[in-house]
Design a protein around this motif. Sequence first.
Motif, PDB file in Angstrom:
ATOM      1  N   VAL A  88       0.797  -1.231   0.000  1.00 39.86           N
ATOM      2  CA  VAL A  88       0.000   0.000   0.000  1.00 39.86           C
ATOM      3  C   VAL A  88       0.829   1.281   0.000  1.00 39.86           C
ATOM      4  N   VAL A  89       2.112   1.192   0.298  1.00 38.50           N
ATOM      5  CA  VAL A  89       2.942   2.388   0.392  1.00 38.50           C
ATOM      6  C   VAL A  89       3.901   2.434  -0.796  1.00 38.50           C
ATOM      7  N   GLU A  90       4.101   3.597  -1.349  1.00 37.94           N
ATOM      8  CA  GLU A  90       5.036   3.744  -2.465  1.00 37.94           C
ATOM      9  C   GLU A  90       6.480   3.556  -2.016  1.00 37.94           C
ATOM     10  N   ASP A  91       6.815   4.050  -0.822  1.00 42.05           N
ATOM     11  CA  ASP A  91       8.165   3.922  -0.290  1.00 42.05           C
ATOM     12  C   ASP A  91       8.341   2.523   0.282  1.00 42.05           C
ATOM     13  N   ARG A  92       9.039   1.680  -0.441  1.00 38.58           N
ATOM     14  CA  ARG A  92       9.207   0.278  -0.048  1.00 38.58           C
ATOM     15  C   ARG A  92      10.568   0.016   0.577  1.00 38.58           C
ATOM     16  N   THR A  93      11.158   1.022   1.190  1.00 40.15           N
ATOM     17  CA  THR A  93      12.490   0.847   1.757  1.00 40.15           C
ATOM     18  C   THR A  93      12.426   0.267   3.166  1.00 40.15           C
ATOM     19  N   ILE A  94      13.499  -0.402   3.504  1.00 43.31           N
ATOM     20  CA  ILE A  94      13.698  -0.904   4.861  1.00 43.31           C
ATOM     21  C   ILE A  94      15.176  -0.700   5.176  1.00 43.31           C
ATOM     22  N   SER A  95      15.480  -0.242   6.360  1.00 41.95           N
ATOM     23  CA  SER A  95      16.875   0.003   6.731  1.00 41.95           C
ATOM     24  C   SER A  95      17.623  -1.321   6.847  1.00 41.95           C
TER      25      SER A  95
END
Length: 195
Positions: A88-95
């Motif tokens: 659901v979120v455009e930002d698919r980053t994970i640290s």
Amino acid sequence: MVLDEGNQSSVTTFILLGFSEYPHLQASLFLVFLAIYTVTLVGNVGIIVVIRINPKLHTPMYFFLSHLSFLDICYSSVFTPKLLETLVVEDRTISFKGYMVQFFFVCAFVITEMFMLAVMAYNRFVAVCNPLLYTVAMSHKLCSLLVAGTYIWGGVCSMTLTYSLLELSYCGPNIINHFGCEYSAILSLLSSLVL
């Protein structure tokens, strides 16, 4: 040649692609996975509650089953929220640290669940082979020790795997073509081996 300098990674975040190739299906997939997650939580909590409140179910088999349900809740709760977020979120980053923490807990719960299944198989073996001595052989103390052993061993194995990943170097594109933290997905980003 293996670099002995530890993790000097230039990668600080990862991008989880997940199902980004199918943008038209993401809302449907979100609903499907949310429904599965909800059923998993409700079913496993229901199993645990029924086992706790019904004295007839206070036997070794159901003791192990309640721990298996607990592990299933834990595994689902570590993995599924990030999956739902990537849908659901455009930002698919994970640290990098977040990835490793999630990887540790996913491994810990999966490995512990495997050992719990082995303990349950042993319990059934004792029940079938020694039905008259079953209650003596599978005492509450032994059952508690077996469960504690599975949790400890799952944590030790997971810590070993996570530590081995932390010691490696990562470079290049930080894109992971997966929807969660998985061992084989992160191995594609390794730069520790230089030919």
